[in-house]
Scaffold this motif. Structure first.
Motif, PDB file in Angstrom:
ATOM      1  N   LEU B 175       0.811  -1.219   0.000  1.00 45.15           N
ATOM      2  CA  LEU B 175       0.000   0.000   0.000  1.00 45.15           C
ATOM      3  C   LEU B 175       0.841   1.266   0.000  1.00 45.15           C
ATOM      4  N   VAL B 176       1.918   1.275   0.830  1.00 48.34           N
ATOM      5  CA  VAL B 176       2.746   2.472   0.880  1.00 48.34           C
ATOM      6  C   VAL B 176       3.432   2.708  -0.471  1.00 48.34           C
ATOM      7  N   PRO B 177       4.069   1.678  -1.073  1.00 47.91           N
ATOM      8  CA  PRO B 177       4.635   1.898  -2.418  1.00 47.91           C
ATOM      9  C   PRO B 177       3.579   2.365  -3.419  1.00 47.91           C
ATOM     10  N   ALA B 178       2.355   1.854  -3.292  1.00 51.13           N
ATOM     11  CA  ALA B 178       1.291   2.289  -4.201  1.00 51.13           C
ATOM     12  C   ALA B 178       1.034   3.785  -4.037  1.00 51.13           C
ATOM     13  N   ALA B 179       0.972   4.226  -2.782  1.00 52.74           N
ATOM     14  CA  ALA B 179       0.740   5.645  -2.534  1.00 52.74           C
ATOM     15  C   ALA B 179       1.870   6.486  -3.108  1.00 52.74           C
ATOM     16  N   ARG B 180       3.113   5.966  -2.918  1.00 50.11           N
ATOM     17  CA  ARG B 180       4.270   6.681  -3.466  1.00 50.11           C
ATOM     18  C   ARG B 180       4.183   6.737  -4.990  1.00 50.11           C
ATOM     19  N   GLY B 181       3.775   5.626  -5.585  1.00 48.79           N
ATOM     20  CA  GLY B 181       3.662   5.566  -7.041  1.00 48.79           C
ATOM     21  C   GLY B 181       2.636   6.556  -7.561  1.00 48.79           C
ATOM     22  N   LEU B 182       1.631   6.805  -6.734  1.00 50.98           N
ATOM     23  CA  LEU B 182       0.586   7.750  -7.156  1.00 50.98           C
ATOM     24  C   LEU B 182       0.975   9.184  -6.838  1.00 50.98           C
TER      25      LEU B 182
END
Lengths: 266, 280
Positions: B175-182
């Motif tokens: 989830l955290v990498p996803a947020a960073r990716g966004l």
């Protein structure tokens, strides 16, 4: 995890974490060197070191007897807690109704109730029946304090135990007690063992109740350490503390190794 | 017939521990309750002191204040340790866990003794500072509220780390990498994604710590030096020194009621059996 989670705030939080871990280690880092001081007062061993404080705890009868009392009380309390706690956990598991849920909750009381509260209660009740300053009195009190841990850990291992195994044993002609001894108990042995360790340590480290219901005759190690701190802090307390630290260390290493082995096995 | 017999046996399994618990545990607790309304005179005279006695007000305030301070500090430090453990490579994580467990299992008396050795006026810290010429008179580090807070935070940190870490392990690590990716910054990803997800762990650990801190006795008695007194020590003093069973038992009951009320409030939004580790 590092690769999967690279976006954390490494700097500040890691710093706080390591400060926290050093803070946790600080008491140990102090007690161990102090126990080797050649002086009669608490100090770091600056000019040479000595084992005199270790000799003191070996040669002084008060230390030896207090360890004996703690082992005796702890072992007896553990046996009682394990028997009662296992019975209760198995019964609740097999019956599983609303009432057994209530039971399991009641069994948690000795963890929830603050020590000082049941210490007063034990004192009042024990005075009535002449259990003050007796081994039996302290053993019962400590057994009750350890009971919840046994119920919790045995219940946890029963949750993974297949109910049909017990039924199969009974269909094959075993009585309830036989099925319990020869099928259920062997399968939940890890839970029982964990509960026993918890119960023993609870008793081994217990002081508040002990202070209220014992005086001279029953004299456990925590009481001896407490008195040693109150009277004049002698470094022999540090030597005893170091011994306890080493025992704790060995226990945790053994635990980590066995749990790793269990992980490898599965 | 056979089934009935088995059921009866299992009921006996339950009833034996229940009988022991009732006779040797709940009966003693009931005696404390009874004493609080009968000694020295029948009625609620003891409980009136909750409203009228300044000494008791001060004890309660001290207890609550120390409870809040130690809970907050232990949560912050415990969270940081749990977070670092989550991100550490396995080897280092074992070491961190080892330190936490060592301090978790270490005798409360050993720790109290260690803090006294370090912090008292002729203790190691003050001696070192005076020898270095940094101070002339010893700093008051112990036998006051500061000492109690230090000792209690040290005791409570492992109790914060373990449940918070268990909770963090359950958070989806993508989830955290996803947020960073966004497009979220590191801070935003932590603050808006990871922190809210770890909130249940923080809340249940916080409640457990606070409830736990209210009943502390050994640590405040050793490190408070009789000057900073929390409710449990005050109860003990009332009974052992003043032989005042009325006030002592009343305060014990008040403490117990407080603890149960907090637990009842908590059970509305947290699973108590989880809080007590029954499911671990």
């Amino acid at each position: 995890m590092t690769a999967a989670n690279p976006s954390g705030r490494r700097g500040a939080s890691t710093f706080v974490a390591w400060i926290g871990l050093l803070f946790l280690l600080l008491p140990i880092a102090v007690v161990v060197p102090v126990s080797f001081t050649p002086n009669r007062y608490l100090s770091l061993p600056v000019d040479g070191w000595s084992l005199r404080h270790y000799e003191a705890i070996v040669s002084e009868a008060a230390w030896r007897n207090s360890i004996g009392d703690s082992l005796l009380v702890g072992a007896s309390a553990t046996v009682i807690a394990v028997v009662l706690g296992t019975l209760c956990a198995v019964g609740c598991w097999r019956i599983s109704s609303r009432l057994s849920e209530v039971m399991r909750f009641l069994m948690l009381a000795p963890i929830i109730v603050p020590s000082i509260v049941h210490a007063l209660g034990f004192y009042q009740a024990w005075v009535q029946v002449g259990l003050i300053d007796t081994y039996a009195g302290l053993i019962i009190a400590h057994a009750l304090k350890g009971l919840p841990y046994v119920v919790i850990s045995v219940s946890a291992s029963l949750a993974n135990f297949d109910l049909r195994l017990e039924q199969a044993a009974r269909n094959l002609g075993a009585t309830v007690t036989q099925a319990m001894y020869r099928v259920v108990v062997p399968c939940i042995r890890p839970g029982i063992l964990a509960g026993a360790v918890f119960a023993f340590i609870t008793s081994w480290d217990e002081l508040v109740v002990t202070m209220f219901i014992t005086s001279r005759r029953v004299y456990t190690l925590p009481k001896k350490i407490w008195d040693g701190i109150q009277d004049n802090i002698s470094p022999s307390v540090a030597a005893m503390a170091t011994v306890l630290i080493v025992v704790t260390l060995i226990g945790i290493v053994a635990h980590l190794l066995t749990s790793r082995r269990r992980q490898d096995a599965t | 017939m056979e089934r009935d017999h088995a059921t009866r046996t299992y009921w006996i399994f339950i009833l034996i521990p229940l009988a022991v618990l009732t006779a040797f545990y709940f009966y003693p607790l009931a005696k404390v309750l009874w004493l609080s309304v009968t000694v020295p005179t029948p009625g609620f005279g003891n409980y009136e002191k909750l409203l009228s006695s300044t000494a008791i007000h001060n004890i309660m305030l001290t207890t609550l204040r120390i409870g809040v301070i130690t809970t907050a500090l232990s949560l912050v430090i415990g969270y940081a340790i749990a977070y670092a453990m989550l991100q550490a490579p396995p080897e280092r994580r074992v070491w961190m866990l080892f330190i936490v467990l060592l301090s978790f299992w270490l005798s409360v008396l050993v720790r109290g003794f260690a803090w006294l050795t370090l912090l008292q006026s002729r203790g190691l810290v003050n001696t070192a500072l005076m020898e270095m010429g940094l101070i002339d008179t010893p700093l008051p580090l112990v036998r006051n509220e500061l000492g109690v807070v230090i000792g209690m935070v040290h005791y409570l940190i492992p109790y914060a780390v373990l449940p918070i870490f268990a909770n963090m392990q359950g958070i989806d690590s993508r989830l955290v990498p996803a947020a960073r990716g966004l497009g979220a910054s590191r801070f935003t990803a932590f603050w808006r994604v990871f922190l809210p997800l770890s909130m249940p762990g923080i809340i249940s650990a916080g409640i457990l710590l606070f409830i736990f801190s209210l009943g502390f006795y050994i640590t405040p008695a050793l490190l408070g030096g009789g000057k900073t007194v929390m409710i449990a020590e005050y109860v003990a003093v009332q009974i052992m020194e003043a032989l005042n069973w009325g006030t002592g038992s009343m305060l014990a009951v008040t403490l117990l009621v407080g603890v149960i009320a907090l637990l009842a409030a908590v059970s509305r939004f947290a699973n108590l059996r989880e809080v007590f580790g029954a499911k671990s």
